[in-house]
Design an enzyme around this catalytic site. Structure first.
Site, PDB file in Angstrom:
ATOM      1  N   ASP A 128     -10.989   3.427   4.480  1.00 20.97           N
ATOM      2  CA  ASP A 128     -11.101   1.855   4.525  1.00 20.97           C
ATOM      3  C   ASP A 128     -12.532   1.723   4.239  1.00 20.97           C
ATOM      4  O   ASP A 128     -13.011   0.550   3.926  1.00 20.97           O
ATOM      5  CB  ASP A 128     -10.823   1.047   5.633  1.00 20.97           C
ATOM      6  CG  ASP A 128      -9.539   0.363   5.684  1.00 20.97           C
ATOM      7  OD1 ASP A 128      -9.202   0.001   4.517  1.00 20.97           O
ATOM      8  OD2 ASP A 128      -9.183  -0.276   6.726  1.00 20.97           O
ATOM      9  N   LYS A 171       0.855  -1.204  -0.128  1.00 24.83           N
ATOM     10  CA  LYS A 171      -0.040  -0.023   0.129  1.00 24.83           C
ATOM     11  C   LYS A 171       0.735   1.247   0.053  1.00 24.83           C
ATOM     12  O   LYS A 171       0.608   2.246  -0.643  1.00 24.83           O
ATOM     13  CB  LYS A 171      -0.815  -0.030   0.980  1.00 24.83           C
ATOM     14  CG  LYS A 171      -2.190  -1.014   1.067  1.00 24.83           C
ATOM     15  CD  LYS A 171      -2.739  -1.220   2.547  1.00 24.83           C
ATOM     16  CE  LYS A 171      -3.768  -2.499   2.174  1.00 24.83           C
ATOM     17  NZ  LYS A 171      -4.480  -2.761   3.492  1.00 24.83           N
ATOM     18  N   GLN A 222      -4.377  -1.388  10.210  1.00 24.73           N
ATOM     19  CA  GLN A 222      -4.200  -2.771   9.419  1.00 24.73           C
ATOM     20  C   GLN A 222      -4.731  -3.862  10.214  1.00 24.73           C
ATOM     21  O   GLN A 222      -4.304  -3.977  11.438  1.00 24.73           O
ATOM     22  CB  GLN A 222      -2.722  -3.153   9.160  1.00 24.73           C
ATOM     23  CG  GLN A 222      -2.568  -4.526   8.253  1.00 24.73           C
ATOM     24  CD  GLN A 222      -3.285  -4.431   6.773  1.00 24.73           C
ATOM     25  OE1 GLN A 222      -3.052  -3.312   5.864  1.00 24.73           O
ATOM     26  NE2 GLN A 222      -3.788  -5.357   6.345  1.00 24.73           N
TER      27      GLN A 222
END
Ligand code: NAD
Length: 288
Positions: free
Chosen positions: A119, A52, A96
């Site tokens: 997200d 990412k 995460q």
């Protein structure tokens, strides 16, 4: 033989667009900035966060991984999260997952402000999705958004299509089902207690496998006509340790019309969606 819908050409187009948008934002005095909180050293999470970060840097955005020790206290974890949630120079923020056991009760999705929620898990973003949004106002969960981007690229019109989504998780199955309904598809959400799954998958125009079981969907789940579209969300390892999806790709490749590969399919698009969400989040904050 099915057409294999790879992420690479789609990603390449979007990277070019995001790079331009990032450059315009920089010219207006704002470098899109993402902070990723990583607790511990769970190997897949380390790889995902690294990928990412690389993607964000490739498009010209800033990305920092905030690495916390596996045994970090709840207080330190929460205060770190709150610091970045309040920091006006941070445009996108996420934790995460999975978190270690002692922190897993924390609903991190609700602790990130909705306008930084790249997200797409904050209740405000999920509510907009539930209310019919296709990404106009909501930051959408990344994997579902990536699946829709792939289908659009392939020219698949979801209106009136019947879709079997297998898996009802909060990160994939449920939001993807809602998003497809917002595109006027008729969705059957299937799960581990669904009876006669094969009957449902055989009648679907599109099958999405988000189960987490290597090569679970094989040709026995498909109809004879060979016209179905298969979206493989799964990321698993087979008995030889090779990366594979939830669909037995070699068994179905000559029995369907279109299939997304693993690797090189939905997984890559999830990161692309994160990049799109970071740019969208930055613009939302600049407009405020
Ligand atoms: P999860 O474990 O939260 O959910 C799995 C779902 O599958 C559950 O809803 C369960 O009811 C259903 N299921 C299990 N066994 C079943 C069966 N026999 N028949 C029908 N349904 C069954 O998983 P998740 O987090 O949604 O992830 C699913 C898969 O997608 C995993 O392989 C994961 O690694 C992968 N994943 C990929 C991406 C990506 O970017 N490509 C993102 C997230 C998850």
């Amino acid at each position: 033989m099915a057409t294999v819908l790879k992420a690479a050409p789609i990603s390449q187009q979007i990277v070019e667009d995001l790079t331009k948008q990032c450059s315009l934002l920089k010219n207006n005095g704002c470098i899109p900035c993402l902070k990723v909180i990583l607790v511990g050293a769970h190997p897949p999470s380390v790889i995902y966060t690294r990928n990412k970060k690389k993607f964000m840097e490739d498009i010209g955005a800033e990305c920092e991984i905030i690495a916390l020790e596996e045994d970090v206290s709840e207080d330190t974890f929460l205060s770190t999260l709150q610091t970045y949630a309040k920091d006006s120079s941070v445009n996108g923020l996420f934790v995460q997952l999975p978190l270690p056991k002692h922190l897993s009760h924390i609903d991190v999705g609700q602790m990130v402000p909705p306008e930084k929620d790249v997200d797409g898990f904050h209740a405000q973003n999920l509510y907009k999705l539930m209310a019919g949004d296709k990404g106009e106002r909501a930051l959408l969960p990344c994997t579902p958004k990536g699946v829709i981007t792939m289908l659009k690229y392939a020219g698949v019109n979801l209106e009136g299509k019947s879709v079997a989504v297998i898996g009802r998780s909060l990160i994939v199955g449920k939001p993807l089902s809602l998003l497809m309904i917002n595109y006027n598809a008729t969705v059957t959400m299937c799960h581990s207690r669904t009876s006669d799954l094969k009957k449902i998958t055989k009648s679907a125009d599109i099958i999405v496998a988000a189960i987490g079981k290597a090569k679970f969907i094989n040709s026995e789940y498909l109809r004879e006509s060979g016209d179905q579209i298969l979206i493989d969300v799964g990321i698993n390892h087979d008995e030889f340790g090779n990366l594979c999806g939830d669909i037995d790709q070699s068994d179905v490749e000559d029995k369907c019309a279109l299939i997304t590969p693993v690797p090189g399919g939905v997984g890559k698009m999830t990161i692309v969606s994160l990049g799109q969400n970071l740019i969208a989040a930055t613009k939302i904050q600049m407009e405020k």
